[in-house]
Design a protein around this motif. Sequence first.
Motif, mmCIF file in Angstrom:
data_model
loop_
_atom_site.group_PDB
_atom_site.id
_atom_site.type_symbol
_atom_site.label_atom_id
_atom_site.label_comp_id
_atom_site.label_asym_id
_atom_site.label_seq_id
_atom_site.Cartn_x
_atom_site.Cartn_y
_atom_site.Cartn_z
ATOM 1 N N HIS A 1 1.009 -1.259 -0.005
ATOM 2 C CA HIS A 1 -0.062 -0.234 -0.107
ATOM 3 C C HIS A 1 0.621 1.623 -0.179
ATOM 4 O O HIS A 1 0.212 2.161 -0.389
ATOM 5 C CB HIS A 1 -0.185 -0.367 1.133
ATOM 6 N N HIS B 1 -13.959 1.673 -6.238
ATOM 7 C CA HIS B 1 -14.911 2.268 -5.158
ATOM 8 C C HIS B 1 -15.788 1.347 -5.220
ATOM 9 O O HIS B 1 -16.257 0.754 -6.540
ATOM 10 C CB HIS B 1 -15.256 3.389 -5.283
ATOM 11 N N MET C 1 -15.535 3.852 3.031
ATOM 12 C CA MET C 1 -14.112 4.421 1.592
ATOM 13 C C MET C 1 -14.539 5.822 1.627
ATOM 14 O O MET C 1 -13.643 6.795 1.782
ATOM 15 C CB MET C 1 -14.427 4.136 0.577
ATOM 16 N N CYS D 1 -12.672 7.696 4.901
ATOM 17 C CA CYS D 1 -11.152 7.621 4.891
ATOM 18 C C CYS D 1 -10.477 8.658 4.441
ATOM 19 O O CYS D 1 -9.823 8.484 3.429
ATOM 20 C CB CYS D 1 -10.601 6.219 4.650
ATOM 21 N N TYR E 1 -8.249 5.957 1.887
ATOM 22 C CA TYR E 1 -8.577 5.729 0.977
ATOM 23 C C TYR E 1 -8.905 7.749 0.202
ATOM 24 O O TYR E 1 -8.280 7.268 -1.228
ATOM 25 C CB TYR E 1 -9.593 4.987 0.848
ATOM 26 N N GLY F 1 -8.995 3.791 -4.644
ATOM 27 C CA GLY F 1 -8.942 2.301 -4.391
ATOM 28 C C GLY F 1 -7.837 1.415 -4.922
ATOM 29 O O GLY F 1 -7.824 0.268 -4.189
ATOM 30 N N TYR G 1 -5.378 -0.201 -2.449
ATOM 31 C CA TYR G 1 -5.416 -0.990 -1.516
ATOM 32 C C TYR G 1 -5.537 -2.670 -2.770
ATOM 33 O O TYR G 1 -5.293 -4.283 -1.653
ATOM 34 C CB TYR G 1 -6.925 -1.167 -1.231
ATOM 35 N N PRO H 1 -12.212 -1.661 -1.895
ATOM 36 C CA PRO H 1 -10.678 -1.688 -0.920
ATOM 37 C C PRO H 1 -10.945 -0.573 0.678
ATOM 38 O O PRO H 1 -12.089 -1.007 0.902
ATOM 39 C CB PRO H 1 -10.034 -0.479 -2.009
ATOM 40 N N GLY H 2 -10.592 -0.300 0.921
ATOM 41 C CA GLY H 2 -10.686 1.037 1.667
ATOM 42 C C GLY H 2 -10.398 0.135 3.309
ATOM 43 O O GLY H 2 -10.818 -0.627 3.544
ATOM 44 N N SER I 1 -9.558 -3.700 4.713
ATOM 45 C CA SER I 1 -8.198 -3.813 4.899
ATOM 46 C C SER I 1 -8.639 -4.683 6.447
ATOM 47 O O SER I 1 -8.157 -5.568 6.707
ATOM 48 C CB SER I 1 -8.008 -2.520 4.956
ATOM 49 N N SER J 1 -3.242 2.445 7.875
ATOM 50 C CA SER J 1 -4.616 3.309 8.893
ATOM 51 C C SER J 1 -3.609 4.130 9.356
ATOM 52 O O SER J 1 -2.806 3.739 10.175
ATOM 53 C CB SER J 1 -4.871 2.624 9.157
#
Lengths: 251, 452
Positions: free
Chosen positions: B3, B145, B308, B311, B314, B319, B322, B327-328, B332, B350
């Motif tokens: 990532h 997304h 998402m 975030c 994100y 997207g 990931y 994603p997002g 995760s 994160s």
Amino acid sequence: MNFTKNIGLFIPCYVDQFYPKVAIATLELLEKLGCQVTYPMGQTCCGQPMANAGYERDTVATTKHFIRIFKDFDYVVAPSGSCVLHVKEHAPVIEGLEKEQSEIHDKIFELTEFMTDILKIENIKGNFPHRVGYHASCHGQRGLRLSASSELHQTPFNKAKQLMVNLEGLEWVELERKDECCGFGGTFAVSEEALSIQMGKDRLADHQAQNVEILTGGDMSCIMHLQGIAKRNGNPIQFKHIAEILNEAIS
Amino acid sequence: MSHPIQAAEFLQDQAKSKWHDETLWFVRDKRDKISKSVPEWENLRDLASQIKDNVLANLGVYLEEFEKNAKANNIHVHWAKDAEEHNEIVLGILKEKRCNAIVKSKSILTEECHLNPYLEKNGIEVVDTDLGERIVQFLNQAPSHIVLPAIHLKKRDISEIFHEKLHTEKGNEDPDYLTQAARIHLREKFLSAKVAITGVNFGVAETGEFVVCTNEGNADMGVHLADVHIACMGIEKIIPKRAHLGVFLRLLARSATGQSVTNYNSHFRSPSPGKEIHIVLVDNGRTAQLARPKFKNSLKCIRCGACMNTCPIYRRSGGFSYESTVPGPIGSILSPGIDLQKHSSLPFASTLCGSCTDVCPVKINIHEQLYEWRQEITKALPDRTKSLAMKIANGVFAVPFAYNLSGNMMRGALKILPDSITYSGLNTWGKQRDLPELPKESFKDWYKKNRK
């Protein structure tokens, strides 16, 4: 006001090393408010950096030490929402010290919540003639619930604002994104360096757009990150921990 | 690639990443406003979370109830233990119907199973009919997304793609014009497809019906024109009663896009005369996740995408950074359960800011699960985490004063780090940030002199 309980002052390790003035301001502020405060010399780090990096299991000794150092105080107060949250929620359970550990969870407080919830301070009388932007640290805000989250449908509140907003001359600034993360995130600051920097720059831009003179907050880790980016980019914005503002305002 | 590398690449195009951030923030802001127009919003979230707790605790019971009622409604029910079985079942139905061209409305499950490439390999033309999905399909991309599949593209990109694929005027970026072109193109596909595939938002155990939510009506258009409807459903999408839709439908669109409700919430209960409905119930790792106490409630997800949009990672990394179907933040915590090695960098993508948890309409404790996955990953993959530890060492321990931190934390850290790394001159922290100015003395030293 006289507050007869014994307060143990918990100073995050990096504040002890890099920001002694924040620790001094916290101590002096509590003393001005009539508190009996002791700083136990044997204290070390709470273990958060390791735990958030995935090594909670390696923080048993640290946690045990923390409990022994602070278990006999009536309250433990720290100028950091993040470290307090770690102690309450992420420190591993210590066998044989379960009772002491659970008592600590109930008596440890971040500085502003200690002032509003335990000392029951409605607002502080003092003078601070500056335009101030407040950075709500995520662990303080969504972890300890020191202020309302923009995501939740709840009555707005903000413990730091409650303490600062009535200071004479202080201009409280409302931000475009009032509770967006600054991108520090502990190890995230280095493991996701590019994102961390971008998030920090975006936060700074929000404060700058509102002509903030002093950026403050309850966690020096966020501020260390934001200040580091600001200085590198020649941004004149000033930084202070909320303890410094309140301590200066009262004197 | 991991990532951080993908994120750094995405951030190279500063203008575009800023636009991406602002676009998704706009969606989140819309969601904030509309959620606050519902006085009982937080109660709805509690209720939704509790209904899902019940579902996860009795998943087998509700699935069997659903199967029984669906069969009684003349729906063909199929069970797939993994993506491979799911794809084989779908292909089997298509072969039986001698169908070589299908239309498909948005289904993240079929993305997860990689159905499109599988069907294409077997000679079947697949047309995604959700506008955003059709756009990314033209580019041979996956959605970036789960609700806004082409959010990484701008009007200009779409104009160029349509010019190439649909022969629209070069440089015409007018959204109405482009949408009209897509409409004409898709209409032809709808009319010729004998089989339509959809996803499922909710399967109702009590009635054996299922509900598909779209904004474009493309699921309905496809299904009603085709002879056979194949609905692909993850087993966690079950809800006990039809009345529970009153909770979930109020939360879903408000959380997803800030609309009060999705434009089409279509209930499918039994096939029209002469037609067929098939439903494929897919596990593909879900029961394994259910067996992990710390992570099982990730299965409450209703795929609204709110985590998402909120975030901060994100929004600024896109997207694709990931490298996982979902994603997002929610992706995760789901993806490491599917392939820990491949997705090991995601729980670290994160700051644990917790916004995902507060925005989640079914109250999944996403950021706490990210924390817990970190603990699992450092145990399971010492090699992966050694490189992380190196970065931490470079960033944190290279700071001069840090050596003085003599606490147990440091001793704990030093146990796992070779000296050459601990004292390395590399300093990730300082690449784009100044270090704090070093004070003359620590607080400890000051306290010794000034108190006691």
